[in-house]
Design an enzyme around this catalytic site. Sequence first.
Site, PDB file in Angstrom:
ATOM      1  N   HIS A 216       0.920  -1.153   0.114  1.00  0.00           N
ATOM      2  CA  HIS A 216       0.193  -0.092   0.022  1.00  0.00           C
ATOM      3  C   HIS A 216       0.502   1.477   0.199  1.00  0.00           C
ATOM      4  O   HIS A 216       0.581   2.181   0.393  1.00  0.00           O
ATOM      5  CB  HIS A 216      -0.884  -0.333   1.123  1.00  0.00           C
ATOM      6  CG  HIS A 216      -1.264  -1.170   1.556  1.00  0.00           C
ATOM      7  ND1 HIS A 216      -3.316  -1.362   1.162  1.00  0.00           N
ATOM      8  CD2 HIS A 216      -1.479  -2.109   1.428  1.00  0.00           C
ATOM      9  CE1 HIS A 216      -3.024  -2.503   0.522  1.00  0.00           C
ATOM     10  NE2 HIS A 216      -2.642  -3.233   2.254  1.00  0.00           N
TER      11      HIS A 216
ATOM     12  N   SER B 130      17.494  20.856 -16.557  1.00  0.00           N
ATOM     13  CA  SER B 130      15.813  21.743 -16.718  1.00  0.00           C
ATOM     14  C   SER B 130      16.415  23.112 -17.138  1.00  0.00           C
ATOM     15  O   SER B 130      17.588  23.608 -16.726  1.00  0.00           O
ATOM     16  CB  SER B 130      15.528  21.820 -15.484  1.00  0.00           C
ATOM     17  OG  SER B 130      14.532  23.582 -16.028  1.00  0.00           O
TER      18      SER B 130
ATOM     19  N   LYS C   7      18.109  21.081 -11.450  1.00  0.00           N
ATOM     20  CA  LYS C   7      17.507  20.242 -11.271  1.00  0.00           C
ATOM     21  C   LYS C   7      18.424  18.834 -12.136  1.00  0.00           C
ATOM     22  O   LYS C   7      19.499  19.056 -13.141  1.00  0.00           O
ATOM     23  CB  LYS C   7      16.006  20.718 -12.249  1.00  0.00           C
ATOM     24  CG  LYS C   7      15.341  20.950 -11.631  1.00  0.00           C
ATOM     25  CD  LYS C   7      14.453  20.398 -11.018  1.00  0.00           C
ATOM     26  CE  LYS C   7      13.681  19.504 -11.427  1.00  0.00           C
ATOM     27  NZ  LYS C   7      12.371  19.519 -11.248  1.00  0.00           N
TER      28      LYS C   7
ATOM     29  N   GLU D 129      10.886   8.648 -17.060  1.00  0.00           N
ATOM     30  CA  GLU D 129       9.953   9.126 -17.560  1.00  0.00           C
ATOM     31  C   GLU D 129       9.423   8.943 -19.028  1.00  0.00           C
ATOM     32  O   GLU D 129       8.525   8.327 -19.265  1.00  0.00           O
ATOM     33  CB  GLU D 129       9.526  10.721 -17.513  1.00  0.00           C
ATOM     34  CG  GLU D 129      10.057  10.805 -15.818  1.00  0.00           C
ATOM     35  CD  GLU D 129      10.218  11.838 -15.713  1.00  0.00           C
ATOM     36  OE1 GLU D 129       9.710  13.188 -16.198  1.00  0.00           O
ATOM     37  OE2 GLU D 129      11.060  12.183 -16.357  1.00  0.00           O
TER      38      GLU D 129
END
Length: 467
Positions: free
Chosen positions: A156, A277, A283, A290
């Site tokens: 969970h 970024s 970043k 992704e």
Amino acid sequence: MKMWSGRFRQPLDPDFEHWQRSFSFDRRLLKYELAASSAHARALKAAGILSSDELICILQGLEQIGKSAAATPALLDDDEAEDVHHFVEKQLAALIGDTGYKLHSGRSRNEQIATDLRLYVRATIDQMRQELAVLCDALTDRADQAADAAMPAYTHLQRAEPVLLGHWLLAYVEMFLRDAERLADCRKRLNVCPLGSGAVAGATLPLDRASMADNLGFDGTTANSIDATSDRDFALEFVNVLSLLALHLSRWAEEMILFSSQEYSFLVLSEAYSTGSSAMPQKKNPDLLELVRGKSGRVLGNATALMVAVKGLPLAYNKDLQETQEPLFDSSDTLLQVLPLVTGWMKAVEFNNERMQQAAQSGFMNAWAAATYLVKRGVPSRLAHERIGKAVQLCIERGCELQDLPLDELQSLSPAFEQDFFESLKLAAVLAVHDVPGGTAPSRMRQAIHGTRKRIESLREEVHAHA
Ligand code: ARG
């Protein structure tokens, strides 16, 4: 020359003519088309349709087409070829004259495309299984190197129990080995040869189907010409197996993204597989992960496109089937690109063992082991669960862990607690208690690594035997 102009009085609408072609995408089947055509030519010779000289001429012509296309890819920029079958026929006639037109005797493009696609899927399965073996190897190596490093396992998405880092990595190996097995299963069923099925009713010449099949490395021949010319089950099975593989990769990517976030900080992304970024200088983004997750969407979409294309088709061949090719190729290409990248990522990632270990020792991850301690001392499981639950409640109030409670307080919860309870709460003891095959105890993980390596080895042997 067109393949079918005889019965037509009007030329085709030029836009339609251009639009209905498949050569822009089925050109990649050239190698299989040439192999299948050679097998057919040999059968024509055996059936007395070609002389020995004509056969030699055709075989040499086919070989030449393959060589020329490899040496000069621009040869494939053919504006007139309707599909790969037409392309080969045109090239052959240009090379050897009218004898080239004899090759199509007794066959149909319907059986040709069915054969080419089977050969393509078969070769792609072998490549894919090879890539899966490499990925599983990399994961198993990382599991091996992780040795006794521990981490929290979640259910969970809440901390559940500590596990070995290696045990977690091997969970992914299981998924990928199942994918490899499913591919093998698909390969088994697809490996029969449609040649000799003609357009729908079977060849019109006495072609030796068994020898054509043998020639192309098939295990046998298809049993029914109507089915053989319209069946795309092998492609459907294949893209669905790929969907499952893509889904596994997507779950893997999602978990790695989570674990790389500052909130978890369980792993440090390798710069070689991350991007920055353009706006935020600090970043380092997990783009590979992704994109792997994102591309799984298109692989699943391709499987759906293919199934929907086939679902309403009456027997036998319908041109709709041409539409099954691009999704099939796209899923194959996508995964053949993704798998080596995932392997590279897996080799390069740095695990933050300290942070994982720390997380594995807090948040009452030893609570079940604590209850087990009581169970082993004769306390009924439900009561043991309840007693440890009470102890956890005490800890939450005080902001401490189970091992911080004094023995006398524990004994007021249950007289079964003794000094050795504290030993059983230590990480090593908690891990060791999961001492069953498939469990996370260190000795079990070492067994699992051994077993996994053997399975990867037999996967490699199977792939090698097909090469
Ligand atoms: N390009 C076609 C396909 O991919 C080849 C088979 C064409 N057959 C036909 N009867 N028009 O399906």
